[in-house]
Design an enzyme around this catalytic site. Structure first.
Site, mmCIF file in Angstrom:
data_model
loop_
_atom_site.group_PDB
_atom_site.id
_atom_site.type_symbol
_atom_site.label_atom_id
_atom_site.label_comp_id
_atom_site.label_asym_id
_atom_site.label_seq_id
_atom_site.Cartn_x
_atom_site.Cartn_y
_atom_site.Cartn_z
ATOM 1 N N LEU A 1 -32.132 -1.374 16.609
ATOM 2 C CA LEU A 1 -32.176 -2.566 17.450
ATOM 3 C C LEU A 1 -33.424 -2.473 18.317
ATOM 4 O O LEU A 1 -33.787 -1.391 18.778
ATOM 5 C CB LEU A 1 -30.941 -2.637 18.352
ATOM 6 C CG LEU A 1 -29.625 -3.090 17.717
ATOM 7 C CD1 LEU A 1 -28.472 -2.868 18.692
ATOM 8 C CD2 LEU A 1 -29.697 -4.563 17.320
ATOM 9 N N ASP A 2 -34.074 -3.610 18.571
ATOM 10 C CA ASP A 2 -35.218 -3.626 19.473
ATOM 11 C C ASP A 2 -34.795 -3.119 20.853
ATOM 12 O O ASP A 2 -33.630 -3.264 21.237
ATOM 13 C CB ASP A 2 -35.761 -5.048 19.623
ATOM 14 C CG ASP A 2 -36.341 -5.595 18.330
ATOM 15 O OD1 ASP A 2 -36.767 -4.787 17.493
ATOM 16 O OD2 ASP A 2 -36.361 -6.834 18.166
ATOM 17 N N PRO A 3 -35.737 -2.553 21.639
ATOM 18 C CA PRO A 3 -35.393 -2.142 23.006
ATOM 19 C C PRO A 3 -34.757 -3.270 23.818
ATOM 20 O O PRO A 3 -33.832 -3.030 24.603
ATOM 21 C CB PRO A 3 -36.752 -1.726 23.587
ATOM 22 C CG PRO A 3 -37.515 -1.235 22.397
ATOM 23 C CD PRO A 3 -37.106 -2.153 21.269
ATOM 24 N N ALA B 1 -32.831 -5.591 22.757
ATOM 25 C CA ALA B 1 -31.510 -5.955 22.239
ATOM 26 C C ALA B 1 -30.412 -5.019 22.727
ATOM 27 O O ALA B 1 -30.636 -3.855 23.042
ATOM 28 C CB ALA B 1 -31.539 -5.969 20.713
ATOM 29 N N ARG C 1 -35.901 -12.409 15.629
ATOM 30 C CA ARG C 1 -37.109 -12.846 16.346
ATOM 31 C C ARG C 1 -37.946 -13.771 15.470
ATOM 32 O O ARG C 1 -38.520 -14.750 15.955
ATOM 33 C CB ARG C 1 -37.945 -11.636 16.757
ATOM 34 C CG ARG C 1 -37.397 -10.869 17.942
ATOM 35 C CD ARG C 1 -38.259 -9.686 18.273
ATOM 36 N NE ARG C 1 -38.303 -8.724 17.177
ATOM 37 C CZ ARG C 1 -39.350 -7.964 16.895
ATOM 38 N NH1 ARG C 1 -40.465 -8.077 17.588
ATOM 39 N NH2 ARG C 1 -39.308 -7.088 15.906
#
Length: 317
Positions: A46-48, A50, A180
């Site tokens: 997961l992106d930071p 998220a 995104r």
């Protein structure tokens, strides 16, 4: 002298509710330390920015993490219209600002167009690798590299809320789908630009949302164990999901003791009633102890592919 192992051989899957602001690998390392686990691996970064469900496999469960990487995912996303950023989320720099003149009807029509199978080009700010380096490292250096489009499937995408310049959506999609990128594409379709301001993963495979735990909760359990003067594992280990939950959608092949012994030595076996093709999960005996996964060979035999190896006093979560 035998090499001393760092950590204990605990097996299972913990459903971490990842907080915002840290990388998935940072979250993984924190969980690994809390559990004092010998091995650990996550099942899709997961992106930071998220938050949400990040299944972390411990011990032998790491052998089956690919099945969770390949599974469907569910997200709730909030997007801001009128601004486009270089990362397609609020961690990036605003590169374009436009007026927002969007009707609910336009928005719903554009959102609906994402449903189904399509080709998606991954963002430069992603963890995909090019020549051994993550794409985001090139992006941060101002270098754009070629990326191949990938087939993705959006099973459902629903508008939950539209207020001013803010849009909230719920997405059920296949592996490898970048929310995104969907958000950025939506902004371009609407003619105003958009970027993600909040992203939460609410589901991976069939794992229950209410079984997630936070890092704060795990640390509180450590403190509780210390206060009660008991081993932390007594309170931590019951939170683990069984490792075969990573492959629960695979057809089951149950083996008797003799066949179990053969497959544990890497031997393909003939099993009455087994599927004629594909990948299966193997269990042993009436208690259906998870043994591993196998591929059905051309001759119909069950050929072991990944096997669980238990050591003395090793939990079988």
């Amino acid at each position: 002298m035998a090499r001393r192992r760092k950590g204990r051989p605990i097996n299972g899957v913990i459903l971490l509710d990842k907080p915002t602001g840290i990388s998935s690998n940072d979250a993984l390392q924190k969980v690994k330390r809390i559990y004092f686990a010998e091995k650990a691996g996550h099942t899709g970064a997961l992106d930071p920015l998220a938050t949400g469900m990040l299944p972390i496999c411990l011990g032998e469960a790491t052998k089956f993490s690919q099945f969770l990487l390949d599974s469907d995912k569910r997200y709730v996303v909030i997007a801001k219209l009128g601004e486009r950023t270089n990362t397609s989320d609020s961690d990036g720099e605003v590169v374009e600002t436009r007026d927002v003149n969007v009707t609910q009807e336009q928005l719903e029509r554009c959102i609906a167009s994402f449903k189904g199978e399509t080709d998606q080009i991954p963002s430069m700010f992603s963890a995909l690798k090019y020549q051994g380096k993550p794409l985001y490292e090139y992006a941060r250096a101002g270098i754009e590299v070629p990326r191949e489009s990938r087939k993705i499937t959006v099973y459902s995408i629903e508008l939950l809320r539209f207020e001013g310049d803010e849009v909230e959506m719920e997405v059920h999609c296949s592996k490898g789908t970048y929310i995104r990128t969907i958000t950025d594409d939506l902004g371009e379709m609407l003619g105003c630009g958009a970027h993600v301001t909040m992203l939460r993963r609410t589901g991976v495979a069939k794992y229950p949302y209410d079984r997630m735990v936070t890092l704060e909760q795990l640390n509180e359990i450590l403190e509780q164990a210390q206060a009660q003067e008991i081993a932390p594992k007594e309170l931590l280990d019951p939170l683990l999901m069984p490792m075969d939950t990573a492959v629960e959608d695979l057809p089951e092949v149950n083996l008797n003791a003799e066949l179990t012994d053969l497959v544990q030595h890497g031997m393909p076996v003939q099993v009455s009633g087994a599927p004629t093709e594909g990948t299966v999960r193997m269990t042993s005996g009436e208690e259906k102890l998870f043994v591993g996964v196998a591929q059905i060979a051309e001759d119909g035999r069950v050929a072991p592919k990944r096997l669980v190896v238990f050591r003395d006093e090793e939990p079988q979560a």
